[in-house]
Write a protein that holds these residues in place. Structure first.
Motif, mmCIF file in Angstrom:
data_model
loop_
_atom_site.group_PDB
_atom_site.id
_atom_site.type_symbol
_atom_site.label_atom_id
_atom_site.label_comp_id
_atom_site.label_asym_id
_atom_site.label_seq_id
_atom_site.Cartn_x
_atom_site.Cartn_y
_atom_site.Cartn_z
ATOM 1 N N VAL A 115 4.348 -16.344 -12.179
ATOM 2 C CA VAL A 115 4.731 -17.201 -11.065
ATOM 3 C C VAL A 115 3.495 -17.731 -10.358
ATOM 4 O O VAL A 115 3.385 -18.917 -10.067
ATOM 5 N N SER A 116 2.537 -16.844 -10.068
ATOM 6 C CA SER A 116 1.332 -17.247 -9.343
ATOM 7 C C SER A 116 0.172 -16.335 -9.726
ATOM 8 O O SER A 116 0.365 -15.204 -10.177
ATOM 9 N N LYS A 117 -1.028 -16.850 -9.508
ATOM 10 C CA LYS A 117 -2.253 -16.085 -9.728
ATOM 11 C C LYS A 117 -3.270 -16.531 -8.695
ATOM 12 O O LYS A 117 -3.441 -17.731 -8.447
ATOM 13 N N ILE A 118 -3.943 -15.569 -8.072
ATOM 14 C CA ILE A 118 -4.929 -15.904 -7.056
ATOM 15 C C ILE A 118 -6.027 -14.851 -7.048
ATOM 16 O O ILE A 118 -5.766 -13.665 -7.233
ATOM 17 N N LYS A 119 -7.263 -15.289 -6.861
ATOM 18 C CA LYS A 119 -8.407 -14.386 -6.735
ATOM 19 C C LYS A 119 -8.487 -13.942 -5.278
ATOM 20 O O LYS A 119 -8.671 -14.751 -4.367
ATOM 21 N N LEU A 120 -8.350 -12.626 -5.032
ATOM 22 C CA LEU A 120 -8.333 -12.109 -3.674
ATOM 23 C C LEU A 120 -9.604 -11.380 -3.283
ATOM 24 O O LEU A 120 -10.133 -11.571 -2.188
ATOM 25 N N HIS A 121 -10.097 -10.515 -4.167
ATOM 26 C CA HIS A 121 -11.179 -9.610 -3.799
ATOM 27 C C HIS A 121 -12.395 -9.775 -4.705
ATOM 28 O O HIS A 121 -12.266 -10.182 -5.863
ATOM 29 N N ALA A 122 -13.555 -9.398 -4.162
ATOM 30 C CA ALA A 122 -14.794 -9.464 -4.927
ATOM 31 C C ALA A 122 -15.015 -8.203 -5.750
ATOM 32 O O ALA A 122 -15.893 -8.177 -6.617
ATOM 33 N N GLY A 123 -14.241 -7.165 -5.488
ATOM 34 C CA GLY A 123 -14.357 -5.918 -6.230
ATOM 35 C C GLY A 123 -13.026 -5.501 -6.823
ATOM 36 O O GLY A 123 -12.032 -6.235 -6.756
ATOM 37 N N GLU A 124 -12.995 -4.307 -7.400
ATOM 38 C CA GLU A 124 -11.766 -3.794 -7.993
ATOM 39 C C GLU A 124 -10.664 -3.693 -6.936
ATOM 40 O O GLU A 124 -10.903 -3.194 -5.836
ATOM 41 N N CYS A 125 -9.479 -4.157 -7.280
ATOM 42 C CA CYS A 125 -8.338 -4.071 -6.370
ATOM 43 C C CYS A 125 -7.405 -2.996 -6.904
ATOM 44 O O CYS A 125 -6.632 -3.225 -7.833
ATOM 45 N N ARG A 126 -7.471 -1.822 -6.288
ATOM 46 C CA ARG A 126 -6.758 -0.650 -6.782
ATOM 47 C C ARG A 126 -5.415 -0.433 -6.106
ATOM 48 O O ARG A 126 -4.714 0.533 -6.423
ATOM 49 N N SER A 127 -5.045 -1.303 -5.166
ATOM 50 C CA SER A 127 -3.797 -1.072 -4.450
ATOM 51 C C SER A 127 -3.157 -2.377 -4.008
ATOM 52 O O SER A 127 -3.826 -3.270 -3.478
ATOM 53 N N VAL A 128 -1.833 -2.489 -4.223
ATOM 54 C CA VAL A 128 -1.044 -3.606 -3.717
ATOM 55 C C VAL A 128 0.309 -3.062 -3.304
ATOM 56 O O VAL A 128 0.846 -2.144 -3.939
ATOM 57 N N HIS A 129 0.871 -3.606 -2.210
ATOM 58 C CA HIS A 129 2.160 -3.111 -1.727
ATOM 59 C C HIS A 129 2.897 -4.222 -0.982
ATOM 60 O O HIS A 129 2.339 -4.849 -0.084
ATOM 61 N N PHE A 130 4.155 -4.466 -1.375
ATOM 62 C CA PHE A 130 5.007 -5.427 -0.685
ATOM 63 C C PHE A 130 5.391 -4.893 0.694
ATOM 64 O O PHE A 130 5.656 -3.694 0.865
ATOM 65 N N SER A 131 5.445 -5.789 1.681
ATOM 66 C CA SER A 131 6.017 -5.425 2.977
ATOM 67 C C SER A 131 7.506 -5.183 2.800
ATOM 68 O O SER A 131 8.119 -5.658 1.836
ATOM 69 N N PRO A 132 8.148 -4.446 3.705
ATOM 70 C CA PRO A 132 9.570 -4.144 3.546
ATOM 71 C C PRO A 132 10.459 -5.369 3.396
ATOM 72 O O PRO A 132 11.477 -5.312 2.694
ATOM 73 N N ASP A 133 10.094 -6.496 4.027
ATOM 74 C CA ASP A 133 10.907 -7.710 3.893
ATOM 75 C C ASP A 133 10.502 -8.574 2.706
ATOM 76 O O ASP A 133 11.108 -9.619 2.449
ATOM 77 N N GLY A 134 9.472 -8.161 1.970
ATOM 78 C CA GLY A 134 9.055 -8.899 0.788
ATOM 79 C C GLY A 134 8.285 -10.174 1.057
ATOM 80 O O GLY A 134 7.976 -10.916 0.123
ATOM 81 N N GLN A 135 7.909 -10.428 2.310
ATOM 82 C CA GLN A 135 7.229 -11.669 2.653
ATOM 83 C C GLN A 135 5.708 -11.582 2.551
ATOM 84 O O GLN A 135 5.042 -12.602 2.413
ATOM 85 N N LEU A 136 5.168 -10.370 2.618
ATOM 86 C CA LEU A 136 3.718 -10.193 2.642
ATOM 87 C C LEU A 136 3.288 -9.158 1.614
ATOM 88 O O LEU A 136 4.047 -8.251 1.256
ATOM 89 N N LEU A 137 2.047 -9.292 1.154
ATOM 90 C CA LEU A 137 1.438 -8.308 0.268
ATOM 91 C C LEU A 137 0.184 -7.759 0.938
ATOM 92 O O LEU A 137 -0.641 -8.522 1.453
ATOM 93 N N LEU A 138 0.069 -6.447 0.934
ATOM 94 C CA LEU A 138 -1.104 -5.773 1.472
ATOM 95 C C LEU A 138 -1.920 -5.237 0.306
ATOM 96 O O LEU A 138 -1.393 -4.534 -0.555
ATOM 97 N N THR A 139 -3.208 -5.594 0.253
ATOM 98 C CA THR A 139 -4.071 -5.157 -0.842
ATOM 99 C C THR A 139 -5.327 -4.477 -0.297
ATOM 100 O O THR A 139 -5.822 -4.819 0.785
ATOM 101 N N GLY A 140 -5.834 -3.519 -1.071
ATOM 102 C CA GLY A 140 -7.072 -2.835 -0.715
ATOM 103 C C GLY A 140 -8.017 -2.825 -1.900
ATOM 104 O O GLY A 140 -7.574 -2.707 -3.049
ATOM 105 N N SER A 141 -9.306 -2.942 -1.645
ATOM 106 C CA SER A 141 -10.256 -3.167 -2.729
ATOM 107 C C SER A 141 -11.520 -2.344 -2.568
ATOM 108 O O SER A 141 -11.862 -1.873 -1.474
ATOM 109 N N TYR A 142 -12.233 -2.228 -3.684
ATOM 110 C CA TYR A 142 -13.549 -1.595 -3.654
ATOM 111 C C TYR A 142 -14.587 -2.473 -2.959
ATOM 112 O O TYR A 142 -15.730 -2.036 -2.758
ATOM 113 N N ASP A 143 -14.228 -3.707 -2.600
ATOM 114 C CA ASP A 143 -15.153 -4.536 -1.814
ATOM 115 C C ASP A 143 -15.099 -4.173 -0.331
ATOM 116 O O ASP A 143 -15.663 -4.868 0.507
#
Length: 404
Positions: free
Chosen positions: A319-347
């Motif tokens: 559906v979509s592809k986007i470059k978010l982080h400059a380092g490894e992205c080891r975590s992604v999680h949908f918000s409860p309503d599905g409208q937002l994504l929270l990501t955490g990275s080695y950057d």
């Protein structure tokens, strides 16, 4: 005399064309009584017809008041759309829990009352999420009260945590053991001793409950994904559809298991037929998965975010592809309503991304690598872990981060 309509003031004035609109003789005579400017408190004088509605022939029968109301609604909708397009929630720190070693895993209970934290030091901690929800940012230095602490819960580092809908907490470790600990809804401490599942032969990287008693677990080097009945401790199924270690798992309903592997594939497995029903191939290994409805999000070791529609099992379902982080992205999680994504990275950053518009912003930065981040079931708070040796809790603040 006709009473002039009351004009609504705007914090951000709309931009009007400098080209004057032609005067139409078909406008009501009362139009000449309308004010040509607003009081000095208004940032911009209002001129009827600047959106063009009053100049359109097919609405010539409308009264001037209805035309002005329609124009006002248009401007409000345009301003709301502009704000939604460029603003995302921001995060304010409301507390943290520290450990001498890396904290890897964090998980909120489905009711939102409790939060579990697992560290490399083998320590398991349970805190009150209710206490954190009632905090403000100026209380970030106040210690988070611990409800339960076991300094040597596993014989190795705690890599993964998951809650069932009935308060059963599962933890996975590089000691190759899954431990189960039962909590009652009305109590903040476990009401049983830990029970071990020893069916894996390598590190348990990720855990997800398929229903109340069935647990999906992913192990490292053997590339196995297992389905276990926690009430009988019996292994129900074992999938070996990957050629390298499995880093993350997700579940869709009661019949589909989704796994992401170091072999650069995402595999969808049907529990009923015990077979693969679809495979997505990526250029970089997918490290984390999160599912909301039929929309699957995956982040990779090169910092990209991918969105797939799981209803279509073919390589072109991206559906979509986007470059978010400059380092490894080891975590992604949908918000409860599905409208937002929270990501955490080695950057060392955490980002918030709008699923619909793919607008993204850095919402937090830490002193070292971010390992995992998770939403609270209310969507009002989230937590993160990292190499810094802290589990940090954040309260969401609406419309405060500008997307980039």
């Amino acid at each position: 005399m006709v009473t002039p309509p009351v004009m609504t003031q705007h914090t951000t004035p709309p931009v009007y064309s400098s080209t004057p609109k032609p005067t139409h003789s078909r406008l009501p005579a009362s139009a000449s009584l309308l004010p040509t400017s607003l009081p000095p408190t208004s940032p911009v004088p209002y001129t009827p017809g600047t959106h063009g509605l009053s100049d359109t022939p097919h609405i010539k029968g409308l009264t001037m008041r209805r035309v002005l109301e329609a124009e006002e609604r248009l401007r409000e909708e345009e301003q709301q759309s502009a704000q939604q397009a460029c603003l995302l929630p921001s995060l304010e720190c409301i507390g943290s829990v520290a450990d001498k070693q890396v904290i890897r895993a964090i998980s909120f209970s489905p009711t939102g009352r409790l939060v579990a934290i697992g560290a490399n030091s083998r320590c398991l901690r349970i805190c009150s999420a209710d206490d954190l929800l009632n905090r403000t940012s100026n209380q970030s230095s106040v210690d988070v009260p611990l409800l339960y602490e076991h300094p040597s819960y596993h014989q190795g580092s705690i890599y993964s945590l998951a809650w069932s809908s009935q308060g059963l907490l599962a933890s996975g470790s590089n000691d190759q053991v899954i431990r189960l600990l039962q909590f009652k809804e009305s109590e903040d401490i476990p009401n049983s001793t830990p029970i071990d599942i020893t069916s894996h032969r390598s590190t348990i990287r990720d855990l997800k409950f398929m229903d109340t008693n069935q647990l999906v677990s992913a192990s490292g080097t053997d590339g196995a994904v297992k389905l276990t009945d926690c009430s009988t401790l019996q292994s129900l199924l074992t999938f070996k559809g990957h050629t390298d270690q499995v880093l993350s798992v997700e579940v869709s309903g009661k019949d589909t298991i989704i796994s992401a592997s170091q072999d650069r594939t995402i595999n969808l497995m049907d529990v009923r037929s015990i077979s693969s029903v679809g495979t997505f191939e990526l250029a970089s290994p997918p490290a984390s998965l999160s599912l909301h409805g039929t929309l699957l999000s995956a982040t990779t070791l090169d910092g990209h975010l991918f969105l797939y529609d799981t209803r279509m099992m073919s390589p072109d379902t991206l559906v979509s592809k986007i470059k978010l982080h400059a380092g490894e992205c080891r975590s992604v999680h949908f918000s409860p309503d599905g409208q937002l994504l929270l990501t955490g990275s080695y950057d060392r950053t955490m980002r918030m991304t709008s699923v619909r518009q793919l607008k993204s912003a850095v919402v937090a930065e830490q002193k070292n690598k971010v390992v995992q981040c998770r939403w609270h079931p209310s969507g009002l708070m989230c937590g993160s872990t990292g190499v810094e040796g802290k589990a940090v809790f954040w309260k969401t603040v609406s419309g405060a981060s500008t997307s980039i």
